[in-house]
Design a protein around this motif. Structure first.
Motif, PDB file in Angstrom:
ATOM      1  N   THR A 198     -44.243 -44.558  -2.746  1.00 24.33           N
ATOM      2  CA  THR A 198     -45.166 -45.679  -2.985  1.00 24.33           C
ATOM      3  C   THR A 198     -45.215 -46.079  -4.460  1.00 24.33           C
ATOM      4  O   THR A 198     -46.108 -46.825  -4.879  1.00 24.33           O
ATOM      5  N   GLY A 199     -44.284 -45.551  -5.249  1.00 21.68           N
ATOM      6  CA  GLY A 199     -44.166 -45.972  -6.645  1.00 21.68           C
ATOM      7  C   GLY A 199     -45.175 -45.361  -7.595  1.00 21.68           C
ATOM      8  O   GLY A 199     -45.453 -45.931  -8.654  1.00 21.68           O
ATOM      9  N   HIS A 200     -45.702 -44.204  -7.260  1.00 18.91           N
ATOM     10  CA  HIS A 200     -46.714 -43.571  -8.108  1.00 18.91           C
ATOM     11  C   HIS A 200     -46.173 -42.431  -8.961  1.00 18.91           C
ATOM     12  O   HIS A 200     -46.962 -41.709  -9.575  1.00 18.91           O
ATOM     13  N   VAL A 201     -44.864 -42.237  -8.967  1.00 20.72           N
ATOM     14  CA  VAL A 201     -44.267 -41.167  -9.768  1.00 20.72           C
ATOM     15  C   VAL A 201     -43.421 -41.789 -10.873  1.00 20.72           C
ATOM     16  O   VAL A 201     -42.554 -42.628 -10.609  1.00 20.72           O
ATOM     17  N   ASN A 202     -43.680 -41.383 -12.095  1.00 25.35           N
ATOM     18  CA  ASN A 202     -42.938 -41.882 -13.251  1.00 25.35           C
ATOM     19  C   ASN A 202     -41.878 -40.848 -13.643  1.00 25.35           C
ATOM     20  O   ASN A 202     -42.211 -39.777 -14.145  1.00 25.35           O
ATOM     21  N   LEU A 336     -40.073 -32.294 -14.709  1.00 22.62           N
ATOM     22  CA  LEU A 336     -40.095 -32.670 -13.296  1.00 22.62           C
ATOM     23  C   LEU A 336     -41.369 -32.185 -12.619  1.00 22.62           C
ATOM     24  O   LEU A 336     -42.025 -32.941 -11.900  1.00 22.62           O
ATOM     25  N   VAL A 337     -41.732 -30.931 -12.868  1.00 25.60           N
ATOM     26  CA  VAL A 337     -42.986 -30.413 -12.307  1.00 25.60           C
ATOM     27  C   VAL A 337     -44.168 -31.200 -12.875  1.00 25.60           C
ATOM     28  O   VAL A 337     -45.144 -31.470 -12.177  1.00 25.60           O
ATOM     29  N   GLY A 338     -44.037 -31.600 -14.135  1.00 23.78           N
ATOM     30  CA  GLY A 338     -45.102 -32.354 -14.781  1.00 23.78           C
ATOM     31  C   GLY A 338     -45.279 -33.762 -14.234  1.00 23.78           C
ATOM     32  O   GLY A 338     -46.299 -34.402 -14.507  1.00 23.78           O
ATOM     33  N   THR A 339     -44.282 -34.271 -13.452  1.00 22.95           N
ATOM     34  CA  THR A 339     -44.421 -35.615 -12.883  1.00 22.95           C
ATOM     35  C   THR A 339     -45.263 -35.627 -11.610  1.00 22.95           C
ATOM     36  O   THR A 339     -45.513 -36.695 -11.053  1.00 22.95           O
ATOM     37  N   ILE A 340     -45.677 -34.449 -11.143  1.00 30.80           N
ATOM     38  CA  ILE A 340     -46.546 -34.421  -9.964  1.00 30.80           C
ATOM     39  C   ILE A 340     -47.827 -35.179 -10.301  1.00 30.80           C
ATOM     40  O   ILE A 340     -48.527 -34.824 -11.254  1.00 30.80           O
ATOM     41  N   PRO A 341     -48.143 -36.232  -9.570  1.00 30.49           N
ATOM     42  CA  PRO A 341     -49.323 -37.035  -9.911  1.00 30.49           C
ATOM     43  C   PRO A 341     -50.605 -36.214  -9.862  1.00 30.49           C
ATOM     44  O   PRO A 341     -50.738 -35.281  -9.064  1.00 30.49           O
ATOM     45  N   GLU A 342     -51.546 -36.598 -10.680  1.00 30.50           N
ATOM     46  CA  GLU A 342     -52.797 -35.864 -10.781  1.00 30.50           C
ATOM     47  C   GLU A 342     -53.554 -35.862  -9.465  1.00 30.50           C
ATOM     48  O   GLU A 342     -54.218 -34.886  -9.108  1.00 30.50           O
ATOM     49  N   PHE A 343     -53.440 -36.962  -8.689  1.00 33.84           N
ATOM     50  CA  PHE A 343     -54.186 -37.021  -7.435  1.00 33.84           C
ATOM     51  C   PHE A 343     -53.596 -36.090  -6.377  1.00 33.84           C
ATOM     52  O   PHE A 343     -54.315 -35.606  -5.504  1.00 33.84           O
ATOM     53  N   VAL A 344     -52.291 -35.821  -6.448  1.00 35.48           N
ATOM     54  CA  VAL A 344     -51.703 -34.837  -5.536  1.00 35.48           C
ATOM     55  C   VAL A 344     -52.260 -33.448  -5.870  1.00 35.48           C
ATOM     56  O   VAL A 344     -52.662 -32.690  -4.982  1.00 35.48           O
ATOM     57  N   THR A 345     -52.287 -33.141  -7.154  1.00 33.27           N
ATOM     58  CA  THR A 345     -52.882 -31.873  -7.593  1.00 33.27           C
ATOM     59  C   THR A 345     -54.351 -31.806  -7.198  1.00 33.27           C
ATOM     60  O   THR A 345     -54.856 -30.752  -6.808  1.00 33.27           O
ATOM     61  N   GLY A 346     -55.053 -32.936  -7.267  1.00 28.01           N
ATOM     62  CA  GLY A 346     -56.455 -32.975  -6.881  1.00 28.01           C
ATOM     63  C   GLY A 346     -56.658 -32.631  -5.415  1.00 28.01           C
ATOM     64  O   GLY A 346     -57.609 -31.928  -5.057  1.00 28.01           O
ATOM     65  N   GLY A 347     -55.768 -33.142  -4.562  1.00 29.95           N
ATOM     66  CA  GLY A 347     -55.858 -32.805  -3.148  1.00 29.95           C
ATOM     67  C   GLY A 347     -55.720 -31.316  -2.915  1.00 29.95           C
ATOM     68  O   GLY A 347     -56.453 -30.720  -2.116  1.00 29.95           O
ATOM     69  N   LEU A 348     -54.775 -30.694  -3.619  1.00 30.79           N
ATOM     70  CA  LEU A 348     -54.598 -29.243  -3.524  1.00 30.79           C
ATOM     71  C   LEU A 348     -55.820 -28.517  -4.087  1.00 30.79           C
ATOM     72  O   LEU A 348     -56.276 -27.507  -3.536  1.00 30.79           O
ATOM     73  N   ALA A 349     -56.346 -29.031  -5.208  1.00 32.94           N
ATOM     74  CA  ALA A 349     -57.440 -28.360  -5.906  1.00 32.94           C
ATOM     75  C   ALA A 349     -58.712 -28.333  -5.072  1.00 32.94           C
ATOM     76  O   ALA A 349     -59.480 -27.359  -5.132  1.00 32.94           O
ATOM     77  N   ILE A 350     -58.970 -29.381  -4.293  1.00 33.91           N
ATOM     78  CA  ILE A 350     -60.167 -29.379  -3.446  1.00 33.91           C
ATOM     79  C   ILE A 350     -60.157 -28.144  -2.547  1.00 33.91           C
ATOM     80  O   ILE A 350     -61.185 -27.470  -2.373  1.00 33.91           O
ATOM     81  N   TYR A 351     -59.003 -27.834  -2.004  1.00 32.79           N
ATOM     82  CA  TYR A 351     -58.864 -26.679  -1.116  1.00 32.79           C
ATOM     83  C   TYR A 351     -58.901 -25.363  -1.897  1.00 32.79           C
ATOM     84  O   TYR A 351     -59.682 -24.456  -1.603  1.00 32.79           O
ATOM     85  N   LEU A 352     -58.081 -25.278  -2.950  1.00 28.56           N
ATOM     86  CA  LEU A 352     -57.946 -24.016  -3.681  1.00 28.56           C
ATOM     87  C   LEU A 352     -59.239 -23.634  -4.394  1.00 28.56           C
ATOM     88  O   LEU A 352     -59.656 -22.468  -4.361  1.00 28.56           O
ATOM     89  N   PHE A 353     -59.890 -24.587  -5.054  1.00 22.68           N
ATOM     90  CA  PHE A 353     -61.129 -24.279  -5.760  1.00 22.68           C
ATOM     91  C   PHE A 353     -62.233 -23.902  -4.771  1.00 22.68           C
ATOM     92  O   PHE A 353     -63.046 -23.018  -5.035  1.00 22.68           O
ATOM     93  N   GLY A 354     -62.252 -24.582  -3.629  1.00 20.23           N
ATOM     94  CA  GLY A 354     -63.241 -24.246  -2.621  1.00 20.23           C
ATOM     95  C   GLY A 354     -63.062 -22.838  -2.084  1.00 20.23           C
ATOM     96  O   GLY A 354     -64.035 -22.123  -1.834  1.00 20.23           O
ATOM     97  N   VAL A 355     -61.799 -22.430  -1.937  1.00 16.29           N
ATOM     98  CA  VAL A 355     -61.521 -21.083  -1.440  1.00 16.29           C
ATOM     99  C   VAL A 355     -62.008 -20.027  -2.433  1.00 16.29           C
ATOM    100  O   VAL A 355     -62.470 -18.951  -2.038  1.00 16.29           O
ATOM    101  N   ILE A 356     -61.935 -20.321  -3.739  1.00 18.94           N
ATOM    102  CA  ILE A 356     -62.461 -19.377  -4.733  1.00 18.94           C
ATOM    103  C   ILE A 356     -63.939 -19.112  -4.455  1.00 18.94           C
ATOM    104  O   ILE A 356     -64.400 -17.968  -4.421  1.00 18.94           O
ATOM    105  N   GLY A 357     -64.710 -20.182  -4.253  1.00 16.00           N
ATOM    106  CA  GLY A 357     -66.126 -20.027  -3.960  1.00 16.00           C
ATOM    107  C   GLY A 357     -66.357 -19.273  -2.663  1.00 16.00           C
ATOM    108  O   GLY A 357     -67.232 -18.394  -2.581  1.00 16.00           O
ATOM    109  N   MET A 358     -65.587 -19.594  -1.627  1.00 10.81           N
ATOM    110  CA  MET A 358     -65.740 -18.913  -0.342  1.00 10.81           C
ATOM    111  C   MET A 358     -65.395 -17.434  -0.447  1.00 10.81           C
ATOM    112  O   MET A 358     -65.987 -16.591   0.240  1.00 10.81           O
ATOM    113  N   GLN A 359     -64.451 -17.091  -1.320  1.00  6.05           N
ATOM    114  CA  GLN A 359     -64.118 -15.678  -1.515  1.00  6.05           C
ATOM    115  C   GLN A 359     -65.306 -14.921  -2.103  1.00  6.05           C
ATOM    116  O   GLN A 359     -65.507 -13.743  -1.814  1.00  6.05           O
TER     117      GLN A 359
END
Length: 450
Positions: A198-202, A336-359
């Motif tokens: 969708t043209g969101h990766v530079n 290349l790893v740095g081109t991962i858009p911030e919103f993709v990381t955000g989607g992962l972070a919602i899950y990963l950060f939440g799991v920290i709290g649940m742990q």
């Protein structure tokens, strides 16, 4: 019985996956730690290549130092950003002066670990009972919620697709071999491909980056006039990372022993290694400081990854460390790893950060923390409100009495001090009872309800 055991998919710390799985699982760890570690480097002004290299080396040193028993990944710590930046920008400071404070943080962690080894875990549990460590873990995870949502808000559609796919992969691929242990990598890949389509990766940074570049390593300025000021400004922040590291170890120990039980193997009880763990934390900080990076900590998001994938192999963490060190030198791969858009990381972070709290919640449940006991209820309540409420202030620092206190560290200290107050009162009441002085009903245990 053997057939049932064969169906259980997972790796304990001493297990070594096949080479292909070792590399892919290691890369998944790097992908998980990469955004935060690089962001710490950018915010503090340290070289990104050095930070990645130091992160990988610190992880390998810690794994080897534990004899392959403690599976934790070490990345840059957000707790130290403010003091490191303050020292780096001071007239008497600079990055090399700040490195002195980073090394001192490592020394302080190591000394605390040694003292705990001498005193024994039972005494530590009196000071840091599960009500404290579990609540701190909840704060660490939930305090990051705003950061995850801010990242996801850059493009809600792709962020939420990434989140949903990652969750579906983690739930419905579990127990299905290697693919079932790569949900974060699979979710990130899908999100990345959608973003690229969708043209969101530079890709310009990848084209412009050289294939190979030596990181800008630099030694600390131990003899600089401001060296002791850097020590006093940076090292005390360890008071936040020590409870954090303790909580992380207790959490991962809980999940490892549950997997061992399912596999009909002996429990490892790595939570007994808390003194050694803090010594290794110290060594990791020394690696960061000596090479030219900010203070580190073992990462809750990588703990979440291990809990989701049931992969606790320390061999995988060594592979992740090697990959991170390589990324420090190979600029195109890092870019290349740095081109991962911030919103993709955000989607992962919602899950990963939440799991920290649940742990953190799982830890308190496992240790049978009695939240009907007003002492433990008070400890948890104070930690949660100070940590989460304080994090809402600018920079996550609580403005009080002319000071700006880091919220998570302040919450941890408040919980520890409150627990010590209860211990002192309970000790006095016990002494009164021995002397025949009425003092009311006997108190519940401070650490848990056995």
């Amino acid at each position: 019985m053997a057939a049932e055991r064969d169906r259980i998919i997972g790796y304990l710390p001493q297990d070594r996956p096949p080479f292909g799985a070792l590399v892919s699982l290691g890369f998944q760890h790097v992908l998980t730690m990469f955004p935060a570690t690089v962001l710490v480097a950018i915010l503090t002004g340290f070289d990104v290549g050095v930070t990645l290299f130091a992160s990988g080396l610190a992880t390998i040193v810690a794994v080897l130092g534990s004899g392959g028993r403690i599976p934790l990944y070490y990345g840059g710590s957000f707790a130290y950003i403010a003091p490191v930046k303050a020292v780096a920008s001071a007239s008497w400071g600079g990055l090399q002066v700040a490195q002195v404070g980073v090394v001192a943080t490592g020394v302080l962690n190591a000394i605390c670990g040694w003292l705990i080894q001498r005193a024994g875990k039972a005494r530590l549990d009196r000071v840091l009972p599960p009500a404290v460590t579990g609540s701190v873990a909840i704060v660490i995870g939930i305090a990051l919620a705003k950061a995850a949502m801010d990242m996801a808000a850059k493009n809600w559609s792709i962020a939420l697709i990434t989140l949903l796919l990652t969750i579906l992969f983690s739930v419905y691929l579990q127990g299905r071999g290697l693919l079932g242990m790569l949900p974060v990598l699979l979710g990130a890949t899908c999100g990345y491909l959608i973003a690229a389509a969708t043209g969101h990766v530079n890709f310009a940074p990848v084209r412009e980056a050289p294939w190979f570049a030596i990181p800008k390593f630099q030694l600390p300025a131990f003899t600089a006039p401001g060296a002791w000021q850097a020590v006093l400004a940076i090292a005390p922040i360890a008071i936040a990372t020590i409870p954090e590291s303790t909580a992380h170890l207790y959490q991962i120990s809980l999940y490892i022993d549950r997997l061992a039980e399912e596999m009909k193997r002996p429990p490892l009880r790595i939570k007994e290694l808390i003194g050694l763990n803090l010594i290794l934390d110290g060594l990791a900080d020394m690696v960061h400081g000596l090479l030219g990076a900010s203070s580190g900590t073992n990462y809750g998001e990588n703990n979440s990854l291990m809990a989701i994938t049931r992969n606790y192999s320390t061999a995988v963490l060594v592979a992740a460390g090697v990959i991170a060190m390589i990324l420090g030198f190979f600029s195109k791969l890092s870019a290349l790893v740095g081109t991962i858009p911030e919103f993709v990381t955000g989607g992962l972070a919602i899950y990963l950060f939440g799991v920290i709290g649940m742990q953190g919640i799982a830890l308190m449940m496992s240790e049978r923390v009695n939240l009907f006991d007003p002492r433990q209820l008070a400890i948890g309540a104070v930690i949660l409100v100070i940590g989460l409420g304080g994090n809402a202030f600018e920079g996550g620092n609580i403005p009080i009495w002319g000071l700006h206190l880091p919220a998570i560290a302040t919450a941890a200290v408040a919980g520890i001090l409150l627990n010590l107050v209860f211990l002192a009162f309970d000790r006095n009441r016990a002494a009164d009872r021995e002397q025949g002085v009425p003092s009311g009903p006997a108190p519940a245990p401070a650490g848990g309800d056995d």
